[in-house]
Scaffold this motif. Structure first.
Motif, PDB file in Angstrom:
ATOM      1  N   ALA A  15       5.860  11.230  -1.252  1.00  0.00           N
ATOM      2  CA  ALA A  15       5.862  10.136  -0.277  1.00  0.00           C
ATOM      3  C   ALA A  15       6.516   8.891  -0.875  1.00  0.00           C
ATOM      4  O   ALA A  15       7.316   8.218  -0.218  1.00  0.00           O
ATOM      5  N   TRP A  16       6.177   8.602  -2.120  1.00  0.00           N
ATOM      6  CA  TRP A  16       6.776   7.439  -2.788  1.00  0.00           C
ATOM      7  C   TRP A  16       8.287   7.631  -2.962  1.00  0.00           C
ATOM      8  O   TRP A  16       9.072   6.698  -2.757  1.00  0.00           O
ATOM      9  N   SER A  17       8.695   8.815  -3.360  1.00  0.00           N
ATOM     10  CA  SER A  17      10.130   9.050  -3.590  1.00  0.00           C
ATOM     11  C   SER A  17      10.909   8.918  -2.279  1.00  0.00           C
ATOM     12  O   SER A  17      11.997   8.334  -2.256  1.00  0.00           O
ATOM     13  N   SER A  18      10.341   9.415  -1.188  1.00  0.00           N
ATOM     14  CA  SER A  18      11.030   9.276   0.101  1.00  0.00           C
ATOM     15  C   SER A  18      11.058   7.820   0.545  1.00  0.00           C
ATOM     16  O   SER A  18      12.054   7.349   1.101  1.00  0.00           O
ATOM     17  N   ALA A  19       9.999   7.082   0.272  1.00  0.00           N
ATOM     18  CA  ALA A  19       9.960   5.661   0.633  1.00  0.00           C
ATOM     19  C   ALA A  19      11.010   4.885  -0.169  1.00  0.00           C
ATOM     20  O   ALA A  19      11.703   4.013   0.370  1.00  0.00           O
ATOM     21  N   LEU A  20      11.146   5.201  -1.462  1.00  0.00           N
ATOM     22  CA  LEU A  20      12.145   4.530  -2.300  1.00  0.00           C
ATOM     23  C   LEU A  20      13.561   4.864  -1.839  1.00  0.00           C
ATOM     24  O   LEU A  20      14.435   3.996  -1.820  1.00  0.00           O
ATOM     25  N   GLN A  21      13.766   6.106  -1.464  1.00  0.00           N
ATOM     26  CA  GLN A  21      15.099   6.506  -0.987  1.00  0.00           C
ATOM     27  C   GLN A  21      15.433   5.788   0.318  1.00  0.00           C
ATOM     28  O   GLN A  21      16.564   5.349   0.518  1.00  0.00           O
ATOM     29  N   LYS A  22      14.453   5.644   1.190  1.00  0.00           N
ATOM     30  CA  LYS A  22      14.678   4.916   2.444  1.00  0.00           C
ATOM     31  C   LYS A  22      15.003   3.456   2.158  1.00  0.00           C
ATOM     32  O   LYS A  22      15.855   2.859   2.799  1.00  0.00           O
ATOM     33  N   ALA A  23      14.344   2.884   1.161  1.00  0.00           N
ATOM     34  CA  ALA A  23      14.593   1.496   0.806  1.00  0.00           C
ATOM     35  C   ALA A  23      15.997   1.323   0.237  1.00  0.00           C
ATOM     36  O   ALA A  23      16.635   0.289   0.429  1.00  0.00           O
TER      37      ALA A  23
END
Length: 103
Positions: free
Chosen positions: A18-26
């Motif tokens: 979840a964190w990795s996908s959030a960082l990629q979206k950012a």
């Protein structure tokens, strides 16, 4: 992992993804993790494969049909030419007296 009893580790993996996908979206990277869309695209690709396979099969059949037609016309033309040549030869032999009709 949850089924085997490693609930803590499973929750860590879920949180990390979840964190990795959030960082990629950012960062502005497109994250493709929507299951429904992925299934839809896979289904669309499969249907495209099927339709292209059908058209290819039809094309192969048409080519094979044309091939046999050309071969048949070629054989027919060769046969006609051969018969014409034989008739011409027989006519010459009749005129020269080598072949007498009725014997």
């Amino acid at each position: 992992m949850e089924q085997k009893g490693h609930t803590k580790k499973a929750s860590e993996v879920i949180e990390q993804s979840a964190w990795s996908s959030a960082l990629q979206k950012a960062e502005g990277v497109k994250v493709r993790n929507d299951v429904d869309l992925i299934k839809k695209t896979i289904k669309k690709k499969e249907s495209n494969k099927k339709t292209s396979q059908k058209t290819w099969e039809q094309r192969k059949e048409i080519i094979e049909k044309k091939k046999t037609e050309k071969l048949n016309t070629r054989k027919k033309n060769i046969k006609i030419r051969k018969e014409a040549k034989l008739n011409k030869k027989m006519k010459k032999m009749k005129n020269r007296g080598h072949i007498v009709p009725g014997f």
